[in-house]
Design a protein around this motif. Structure first.
Motif, short mmCIF file in Angstrom:
data_model
loop_
_atom_site.label_atom_id
_atom_site.label_comp_id
_atom_site.label_asym_id
_atom_site.label_seq_id
_atom_site.Cartn_x
_atom_site.Cartn_y
_atom_site.Cartn_z
N ASN A 59 0.18 -1.27 0.03
CA ASN A 59 0.05 0.17 -0.05
C ASN A 59 0.97 1.08 -0.04
O ASN A 59 0.52 2.06 -0.65
N LEU A 60 2.14 1.14 0.61
CA LEU A 60 2.43 2.52 0.97
C LEU A 60 3.53 2.83 -0.74
O LEU A 60 3.30 3.79 -1.24
N ILE A 61 4.17 1.58 -0.90
CA ILE A 61 4.57 1.44 -2.43
C ILE A 61 3.19 2.21 -3.62
O ILE A 61 3.91 3.13 -4.61
N GLU A 62 2.53 1.83 -3.64
CA GLU A 62 1.48 1.92 -4.73
C GLU A 62 0.89 3.49 -4.64
O GLU A 62 0.64 3.99 -5.27
N SER A 63 1.03 3.84 -3.21
CA SER A 63 0.74 5.37 -2.67
C SER A 63 1.39 6.21 -3.02
O SER A 63 1.20 7.75 -3.33
N SER A 64 2.92 5.70 -3.05
CA SER A 64 4.01 6.77 -3.33
C SER A 64 4.04 7.46 -4.68
O SER A 64 3.42 6.86 -5.42
N PRO A 65 4.52 9.04 -4.87
CA PRO A 65 4.10 9.84 -6.00
C PRO A 65 5.20 9.29 -7.30
O PRO A 65 5.56 9.20 -7.61
N LYS A 66 6.31 8.17 -6.19
CA LYS A 66 7.40 7.74 -6.78
C LYS A 66 7.10 6.24 -7.52
O LYS A 66 6.32 5.91 -6.64
N SER A 67 7.60 5.89 -8.68
CA SER A 67 7.58 4.39 -9.20
C SER A 67 8.58 3.85 -8.52
O SER A 67 9.21 4.16 -7.54
N VAL A 110 18.56 -1.19 -4.23
CA VAL A 110 17.56 -3.38 -4.61
C VAL A 110 17.19 -2.55 -6.20
O VAL A 110 16.88 -1.38 -6.33
N ALA A 111 17.18 -3.85 -6.35
CA ALA A 111 16.46 -4.09 -8.04
C ALA A 111 14.98 -4.31 -8.03
O ALA A 111 14.02 -4.31 -6.42
N LYS A 112 13.71 -3.56 -9.12
CA LYS A 112 12.80 -3.22 -8.82
C LYS A 112 11.89 -4.14 -8.43
O LYS A 112 11.01 -4.83 -8.00
N GLN A 113 12.18 -5.91 -8.85
CA GLN A 113 12.10 -6.81 -8.48
C GLN A 113 12.29 -7.54 -8.05
O GLN A 113 11.65 -7.56 -7.05
N THR A 114 13.13 -6.84 -6.84
CA THR A 114 13.21 -7.32 -5.43
C THR A 114 11.97 -6.08 -4.62
O THR A 114 11.52 -7.08 -3.38
N ILE A 115 11.84 -5.60 -4.64
CA ILE A 115 10.57 -4.66 -4.36
C ILE A 115 9.22 -5.60 -4.74
O ILE A 115 8.40 -5.58 -3.71
N SER A 116 8.88 -5.62 -6.22
CA SER A 116 7.69 -6.21 -6.96
C SER A 116 8.21 -8.02 -5.51
O SER A 116 6.95 -8.12 -5.28
N ALA A 117 8.86 -8.58 -5.24
CA ALA A 117 9.06 -9.97 -4.53
C ALA A 117 8.66 -9.70 -3.14
O ALA A 117 8.00 -10.66 -2.37
N THR A 159 10.50 1.49 -9.18
CA THR A 159 11.75 1.82 -10.14
C THR A 159 12.44 2.78 -9.37
O THR A 159 13.38 3.06 -8.92
N ALA A 160 11.96 3.99 -8.72
CA ALA A 160 12.55 5.27 -8.04
C ALA A 160 12.72 4.90 -6.40
O ALA A 160 14.25 5.51 -6.09
N ILE A 161 12.08 4.05 -6.62
CA ILE A 161 12.06 3.70 -5.19
C ILE A 161 13.38 2.81 -5.00
O ILE A 161 13.82 2.45 -4.22
N ALA A 162 13.07 2.19 -5.53
CA ALA A 162 14.09 0.49 -5.66
C ALA A 162 15.67 1.38 -5.62
O ALA A 162 16.91 1.23 -5.23
#
Length: 88
Positions: free
Chosen positions: A15-23, A33-40, A25-28
């Protein structure tokens, strides 16, 4: 009897990731870390270590306990204690 819904790290982090104005990829990139890590982490395929959870809690301005799914206030400031006025 009413069922009690307990939040998980996965749900709150997602929920925090989805509500962030940043992508993602940018957060990762900000956390190295890799974007895939955030997804995992958002899908529950894996979980970050506690120091990483703490860094994300600071980043999003929430408490670590809340992010981990405990039934505590979300706001980081709610856990700060004001010292008595006579304490230097």
């Amino acid at each position: 009897m009413e069922e009690i819904k307990v939040a998980t790290f996965q749900e709150r982090f997602s929920n925090l990731i989805e509500s962030s104005p940043k992508s993602r990829t940018a957060i990762a990139a900000e956390f190295g870390v890799a974007k895939q890590t955030i997804s995992a982490w958002t899908t529950g395929q894996s979980s970050p270590r506690l120091p990483v959870v703490s860094s994300f809690a600071d980043y999003f301005g929430v408490s670590v306990d809340w992010l981990l799914g405990f039934d505590v206030p979300r706001d980081e400031s709610s856990k700060k204690v004001n010292p008595p006025a006579d304490v230097p």
